[in-house]
Design a protein around this motif. Structure first.
Motif, short mmCIF file in Angstrom:
data_model
loop_
_atom_site.label_atom_id
_atom_site.label_comp_id
_atom_site.label_asym_id
_atom_site.label_seq_id
_atom_site.Cartn_x
_atom_site.Cartn_y
_atom_site.Cartn_z
N ALA A 162 2.08 -10.12 24.16
CA ALA A 162 2.90 -9.46 23.54
C ALA A 162 1.65 -8.74 22.80
O ALA A 162 1.92 -7.20 22.46
CB ALA A 162 3.97 -9.47 23.04
N ILE A 163 0.74 -9.42 21.85
CA ILE A 163 -0.70 -9.16 21.24
C ILE A 163 -1.49 -8.50 22.27
O ILE A 163 -1.76 -7.39 22.13
CB ILE A 163 -1.28 -10.56 21.06
CG1 ILE A 163 -0.34 -11.62 19.93
CG2 ILE A 163 -2.47 -9.64 20.41
CD1 ILE A 163 -1.05 -12.30 19.40
N LYS A 164 -2.02 -8.98 23.47
CA LYS A 164 -2.17 -7.52 24.69
C LYS A 164 -1.79 -6.06 24.76
O LYS A 164 -2.04 -5.14 24.39
CB LYS A 164 -2.68 -8.61 25.52
CG LYS A 164 -3.37 -8.05 25.96
CD LYS A 164 -3.26 -8.44 28.08
CE LYS A 164 -4.46 -7.98 29.30
NZ LYS A 164 -4.37 -8.93 29.95
N LEU A 165 -0.56 -6.13 24.59
CA LEU A 165 0.17 -5.43 25.09
C LEU A 165 -0.13 -5.00 24.06
O LEU A 165 -0.28 -3.08 23.53
CB LEU A 165 1.64 -5.35 25.72
CG LEU A 165 1.92 -3.97 25.50
CD1 LEU A 165 2.16 -3.19 26.57
CD2 LEU A 165 3.73 -4.49 25.71
N LEU A 221 -1.72 -0.46 23.25
CA LEU A 221 -0.38 0.42 22.68
C LEU A 221 -1.39 0.79 21.49
O LEU A 221 -1.11 1.86 21.15
CB LEU A 221 0.77 -0.01 22.24
CG LEU A 221 1.59 -0.49 23.78
CD1 LEU A 221 2.43 -0.74 23.20
CD2 LEU A 221 1.78 1.39 24.21
N GLU A 222 -1.75 -0.16 20.77
CA GLU A 222 -2.50 0.51 20.01
C GLU A 222 -3.94 1.28 19.80
O GLU A 222 -4.05 2.71 18.98
CB GLU A 222 -3.02 -0.34 18.87
CG GLU A 222 -3.29 -0.49 16.80
CD GLU A 222 -3.79 -1.56 16.69
OE1 GLU A 222 -2.92 -1.31 15.04
OE2 GLU A 222 -4.49 -2.63 17.10
N HIS A 223 -4.29 1.08 21.37
CA HIS A 223 -5.82 1.52 20.69
C HIS A 223 -5.81 2.82 21.77
O HIS A 223 -6.25 3.67 22.60
CB HIS A 223 -7.03 0.96 21.41
CG HIS A 223 -7.23 -0.34 20.44
ND1 HIS A 223 -6.63 -0.93 20.28
CD2 HIS A 223 -8.61 0.40 18.85
CE1 HIS A 223 -7.62 -2.01 19.42
NE2 HIS A 223 -7.99 -1.09 18.63
N LEU A 265 5.69 0.21 20.10
CA LEU A 265 4.33 -1.16 19.86
C LEU A 265 5.45 -1.46 18.30
O LEU A 265 5.02 -2.64 17.91
CB LEU A 265 3.57 0.29 18.69
CG LEU A 265 2.30 -0.27 17.95
CD1 LEU A 265 1.47 -1.34 19.16
CD2 LEU A 265 1.31 0.84 17.59
N GLU A 266 5.53 -0.71 17.62
CA GLU A 266 6.37 -0.89 15.92
C GLU A 266 7.69 -2.56 16.28
O GLU A 266 7.40 -3.46 16.03
CB GLU A 266 6.80 -0.06 15.76
CG GLU A 266 8.34 -1.15 14.11
CD GLU A 266 8.52 0.54 13.33
OE1 GLU A 266 9.38 0.38 12.78
OE2 GLU A 266 8.31 1.43 13.98
#
Length: 132
Positions: A31-34, A38-40, A52-53
């Motif tokens: 989940a962190i990787k995804l 998405l964040e970048h 992302l939220e």
């Protein structure tokens, strides 16, 4: 031009990534990787923003359960604030009214009274409950 939310596009994202309650370290790492991907991502879509939220909420819930942050003691909060503000015991004595009492509090030899907590809260611009 206002970007609008597209339920079909969001449904496809959900089907592709299948976010769910995180129960293992491996799921958390995925989940962190995804979320980082998405964040970048430049020019995220509204649907990606919502995904992302959602991921961040799921990650936060998992980490609150598995990595709780211990609550500080009144003494540890005082020491932290003193260190952060480079406040000496002598300066604290002016707030408390006595160098001897300030030394006892800093050394953990006595607890902080309600009156002292209020004086410290005023001095450090924090809530008095940190010291009680």
């Amino acid at each position: 031009m206002t970007r609008t939310f597209n339920p079909d596009s969001y449904g496809k994202l959900l089907a592709e990534y299948q976010p769910k309650i995180i129960t293992t370290e491996e799921e958390n790492e995925q989940a962190i990787k995804l979320a980082l991907t998405l964040e970048h991502r430049p020019k995220r879509t509204p649907e990606e923003d919502i995904l992302l939220e959602l991921l961040l909420t799921l990650i936060e819930k998992f980490e609150q359960i598995h990595y709780p942050i211990p609550k500080g003691t009144p003494h540890s909060m005082l020491i932290h604030l003193m260190d952060a503000g480079d406040v000496t015991t002598e300066a604290l004595a002016e707030v408390i009214g006595s160098l001897e009492v300030a030394l006892q509090i800093v050394n953990g030899d006595c607890t902080i009274s309600k009156t002292q907590a209020e004086a410290l809260a005023d001095y450090f611009h924090v809530d008095a409950s940190l010291f009680t």
